[in-house]
Write a protein that holds these residues in place. Structure first.
Motif, PDB file in Angstrom:
ATOM      1  N   ASP A  97       4.469  -5.117 -28.410  1.00  0.00           N
ATOM      2  CA  ASP A  97       4.114  -3.695 -28.355  1.00  0.00           C
ATOM      3  C   ASP A  97       2.667  -3.486 -28.767  1.00  0.00           C
ATOM      4  N   GLN A  98       2.128  -2.333 -28.437  1.00  0.00           N
ATOM      5  CA  GLN A  98       0.741  -2.011 -28.728  1.00  0.00           C
ATOM      6  C   GLN A  98       0.577  -1.465 -30.144  1.00  0.00           C
ATOM      7  N   SER A  99      -0.686  -1.342 -30.580  1.00  0.00           N
ATOM      8  CA  SER A  99      -0.997  -0.762 -31.887  1.00  0.00           C
ATOM      9  C   SER A  99      -0.628   0.710 -31.890  1.00  0.00           C
ATOM     10  N   PRO A 100      -0.431   1.339 -33.061  1.00  0.00           N
ATOM     11  CA  PRO A 100      -0.539   0.733 -34.383  1.00  0.00           C
ATOM     12  C   PRO A 100       0.646  -0.162 -34.711  1.00  0.00           C
ATOM     13  N   LYS A 101       0.407  -1.195 -35.501  1.00  0.00           N
ATOM     14  CA  LYS A 101       1.459  -2.142 -35.857  1.00  0.00           C
ATOM     15  C   LYS A 101       2.456  -1.459 -36.781  1.00  0.00           C
ATOM     16  N   ARG A 102       3.679  -1.395 -36.344  1.00  0.00           N
ATOM     17  CA  ARG A 102       4.688  -0.623 -37.062  1.00  0.00           C
ATOM     18  C   ARG A 102       6.042  -1.298 -36.907  1.00  0.00           C
ATOM     19  N   ILE A 103       6.774  -1.383 -38.006  1.00  0.00           N
ATOM     20  CA  ILE A 103       8.122  -1.942 -37.998  1.00  0.00           C
ATOM     21  C   ILE A 103       9.070  -0.886 -38.526  1.00  0.00           C
ATOM     22  N   ALA A 104      10.142  -0.645 -37.822  1.00  0.00           N
ATOM     23  CA  ALA A 104      11.152   0.320 -38.246  1.00  0.00           C
ATOM     24  C   ALA A 104      12.350  -0.414 -38.830  1.00  0.00           C
ATOM     25  N   LEU A 105      12.743  -0.017 -40.029  1.00  0.00           N
ATOM     26  CA  LEU A 105      13.923  -0.573 -40.705  1.00  0.00           C
ATOM     27  C   LEU A 105      14.838   0.592 -41.076  1.00  0.00           C
ATOM     28  N   PRO A 106      15.477   1.210 -40.105  1.00  0.00           N
ATOM     29  CA  PRO A 106      16.229   2.441 -40.361  1.00  0.00           C
ATOM     30  C   PRO A 106      17.446   2.267 -41.264  1.00  0.00           C
ATOM     31  N   ASP A 107      17.993   1.069 -41.326  1.00  0.00           N
ATOM     32  CA  ASP A 107      19.201   0.850 -42.121  1.00  0.00           C
ATOM     33  C   ASP A 107      18.912   0.252 -43.495  1.00  0.00           C
ATOM     34  N   GLU A 108      17.654   0.079 -43.820  1.00  0.00           N
ATOM     35  CA  GLU A 108      17.294  -0.496 -45.113  1.00  0.00           C
ATOM     36  C   GLU A 108      17.111   0.594 -46.157  1.00  0.00           C
ATOM     37  N   SER A 109      17.418   0.282 -47.415  1.00  0.00           N
ATOM     38  CA  SER A 109      17.190   1.202 -48.519  1.00  0.00           C
ATOM     39  C   SER A 109      15.729   1.117 -48.960  1.00  0.00           C
ATOM     40  N   PRO A 110      15.016   2.244 -49.038  1.00  0.00           N
ATOM     41  CA  PRO A 110      13.627   2.196 -49.524  1.00  0.00           C
ATOM     42  C   PRO A 110      13.520   1.583 -50.912  1.00  0.00           C
ATOM     43  N   GLU A 111      14.475   1.891 -51.780  1.00  0.00           N
ATOM     44  CA  GLU A 111      14.434   1.352 -53.138  1.00  0.00           C
ATOM     45  C   GLU A 111      14.521  -0.170 -53.135  1.00  0.00           C
ATOM     46  N   ILE A 112      15.424  -0.716 -52.329  1.00  0.00           N
ATOM     47  CA  ILE A 112      15.595  -2.163 -52.275  1.00  0.00           C
ATOM     48  C   ILE A 112      14.421  -2.814 -51.560  1.00  0.00           C
ATOM     49  N   PHE A 113      13.939  -2.195 -50.492  1.00  0.00           N
ATOM     50  CA  PHE A 113      12.794  -2.776 -49.795  1.00  0.00           C
ATOM     51  C   PHE A 113      11.557  -2.779 -50.684  1.00  0.00           C
ATOM     52  N   SER A 114      11.443  -1.762 -51.542  1.00  0.00           N
ATOM     53  CA  SER A 114      10.351  -1.731 -52.508  1.00  0.00           C
ATOM     54  C   SER A 114      10.365  -2.984 -53.381  1.00  0.00           C
ATOM     55  N   SER A 115      11.544  -3.406 -53.827  1.00  0.00           N
ATOM     56  CA  SER A 115      11.653  -4.610 -54.646  1.00  0.00           C
ATOM     57  C   SER A 115      11.299  -5.860 -53.849  1.00  0.00           C
ATOM     58  N   VAL A 116      11.723  -5.906 -52.589  1.00  0.00           N
ATOM     59  CA  VAL A 116      11.390  -7.048 -51.729  1.00  0.00           C
ATOM     60  C   VAL A 116       9.880  -7.139 -51.538  1.00  0.00           C
ATOM     61  N   LEU A 117       9.251  -6.006 -51.255  1.00  0.00           N
ATOM     62  CA  LEU A 117       7.807  -5.981 -51.024  1.00  0.00           C
ATOM     63  C   LEU A 117       7.050  -6.336 -52.305  1.00  0.00           C
ATOM     64  N   GLU A 118       7.530  -5.840 -53.431  1.00  0.00           N
ATOM     65  CA  GLU A 118       6.902  -6.178 -54.709  1.00  0.00           C
ATOM     66  C   GLU A 118       6.989  -7.686 -54.958  1.00  0.00           C
ATOM     67  N   TYR A 119       8.126  -8.282 -54.606  1.00  0.00           N
ATOM     68  CA  TYR A 119       8.275  -9.733 -54.758  1.00  0.00           C
ATOM     69  C   TYR A 119       7.272 -10.486 -53.884  1.00  0.00           C
ATOM     70  N   CYS A 172      21.155  -9.794 -51.251  1.00  0.00           N
ATOM     71  CA  CYS A 172      21.622  -9.669 -49.870  1.00  0.00           C
ATOM     72  C   CYS A 172      20.478  -9.338 -48.921  1.00  0.00           C
ATOM     73  N   ALA A 173      19.499  -8.543 -49.388  1.00  0.00           N
ATOM     74  CA  ALA A 173      18.319  -8.264 -48.576  1.00  0.00           C
ATOM     75  C   ALA A 173      17.508  -9.537 -48.387  1.00  0.00           C
ATOM     76  N   ALA A 174      17.382 -10.340 -49.434  1.00  0.00           N
ATOM     77  CA  ALA A 174      16.655 -11.605 -49.340  1.00  0.00           C
ATOM     78  C   ALA A 174      17.327 -12.554 -48.355  1.00  0.00           C
ATOM     79  N   GLU A 175      18.646 -12.521 -48.319  1.00  0.00           N
ATOM     80  CA  GLU A 175      19.390 -13.316 -47.343  1.00  0.00           C
ATOM     81  C   GLU A 175      19.016 -12.886 -45.929  1.00  0.00           C
ATOM     82  N   LYS A 176      18.938 -11.596 -45.711  1.00  0.00           N
ATOM     83  CA  LYS A 176      18.606 -11.072 -44.380  1.00  0.00           C
ATOM     84  C   LYS A 176      17.184 -11.442 -43.963  1.00  0.00           C
ATOM     85  N   TYR A 177      16.250 -11.395 -44.909  1.00  0.00           N
ATOM     86  CA  TYR A 177      14.847 -11.650 -44.584  1.00  0.00           C
ATOM     87  C   TYR A 177      14.459 -13.118 -44.698  1.00  0.00           C
ATOM     88  N   GLY A 178      15.397 -13.970 -45.101  1.00  0.00           N
ATOM     89  CA  GLY A 178      15.125 -15.403 -45.166  1.00  0.00           C
ATOM     90  C   GLY A 178      14.311 -15.834 -46.365  1.00  0.00           C
TER      91      GLY A 178
END
Length: 279
Positions: A97-119, A172-178
């Protein structure tokens, strides 16, 4: 609930490779949910060739925008940091796909993804592990003096499951993201928790079974061992009694097998030749 390093509170700027700015990617700073509606196809990002060219041209890893959860919370991460997770590495490699680079994670929890990103940025997430020099042991960092701050830091409130241990959901999120190292970290942190209610242990165990493959037994084994160690409490638990009445799940079959193995081990130890010599 979150420390000042919480990525949901601060975005990652282009000013330094892993730096952060004071601006937040959320609706309070003018980014509305309407901007992202109708919802784009999930996992929409720019082509890897475009990202590579931008990185080479500026000397700074390009920024990836992530739209997380049903409320379209915005996160930002550097390409070279995000692709440490195999899930995102594959996504960015094959998407055209073209820019802007964007990923949609509609079923993910923002709180949990925040921890993944912080890691991904810090190799840990809040509350972090800290070394106690006096005891020569690793502990969870203090979570604040406010009433309930510690509980909020380790709990995640799921709409349908009730309260869960946040580390279980992160695992479980870490399992999904490898992210194997994040799985080990989350499992280690769970071993430091104490005083968790029976109902939370059971709801977290159910979540673990529902969100890990049968081949990944470490988190499941953690809960089986935890229930067995706490058996005196669980025997008196009305929640456990109700769970058994409503059984029929893999969790309770595994628990039955684990209890049988525990009894066999105790019996074998009591009848071993060494035990008889000292009897």
């Amino acid at each position: 609930m979150f420390s000042k390093l919480n990525p949901t509170k601060q975005s990652f700027s282009k000013g330094s490779k892993h730096g952060r700015s004071n601006s937040s990617f959320n609706k309070e700073t003018g980014v509305s949910k309407r901007r992202h509606e109708p919802r784009r196809r999930a996992h929409s990002v720019a082509s890897p060739s475009t990202a590579s060219e931008a990185s080479l041209g500026s000397g700074i890893s390009p920024i990836i925008t992530l739209v997380v959860g049903h409320e379209h919370r915005l996160f930002a991460a550097h390409d070279d940091v995000l692709t440490r997770a195999p899930y995102f590495s594959e996504l960015l490699r094959y998407n055209i796909d073209q820019s802007p680079k964007r990923i949609a994670l509609p079923d993910e929890s923002p709180e949990i993804f925040s921890s993944v990103l912080e890691y991904l940025y810090k190799s840990d997430y809040y509350p972090c592990l800290v070394h106690n020099k006096k005891r020569n042991s690793w502990e969870l960092e203090p979570t604040g003096d406010a009433p309930g701050a510690g509980t909020e830091a380790i709990m995640y409130y799921h709409d349908s499951e009730g309260p869960l241990l946040k580390d279980t959901v992160v695992y479980c999120a870490a399992e999904k993201y490898g992210l194997e190292e994040l799985k080990r970290l989350a499992l280690r942190k769970q071993g430091l928790q104490s005083g968790v209610q029976c109902s939370t242990i059971l709801s977290s165990a159910r979540y673990a079974y529902a969100n890990t493959p049968d081949t990944d037994s470490k988190l499941r084994a953690h809960y089986l061992a935890l229930i067995i160690r706490s058996r005196s409490t669980f025997k008196r638990s009305g929640t456990m009694q109700l769970e058994m009445y409503n059984g029929g799940t893999q969790l309770f079959f595994d628990l039955f097998v684990a209890l049988c193995n525990h009894v066999d081990d105790v019996g074998a130890a009591s009848t071993s030749p060494r035990s008889n010599r000292h009897g």
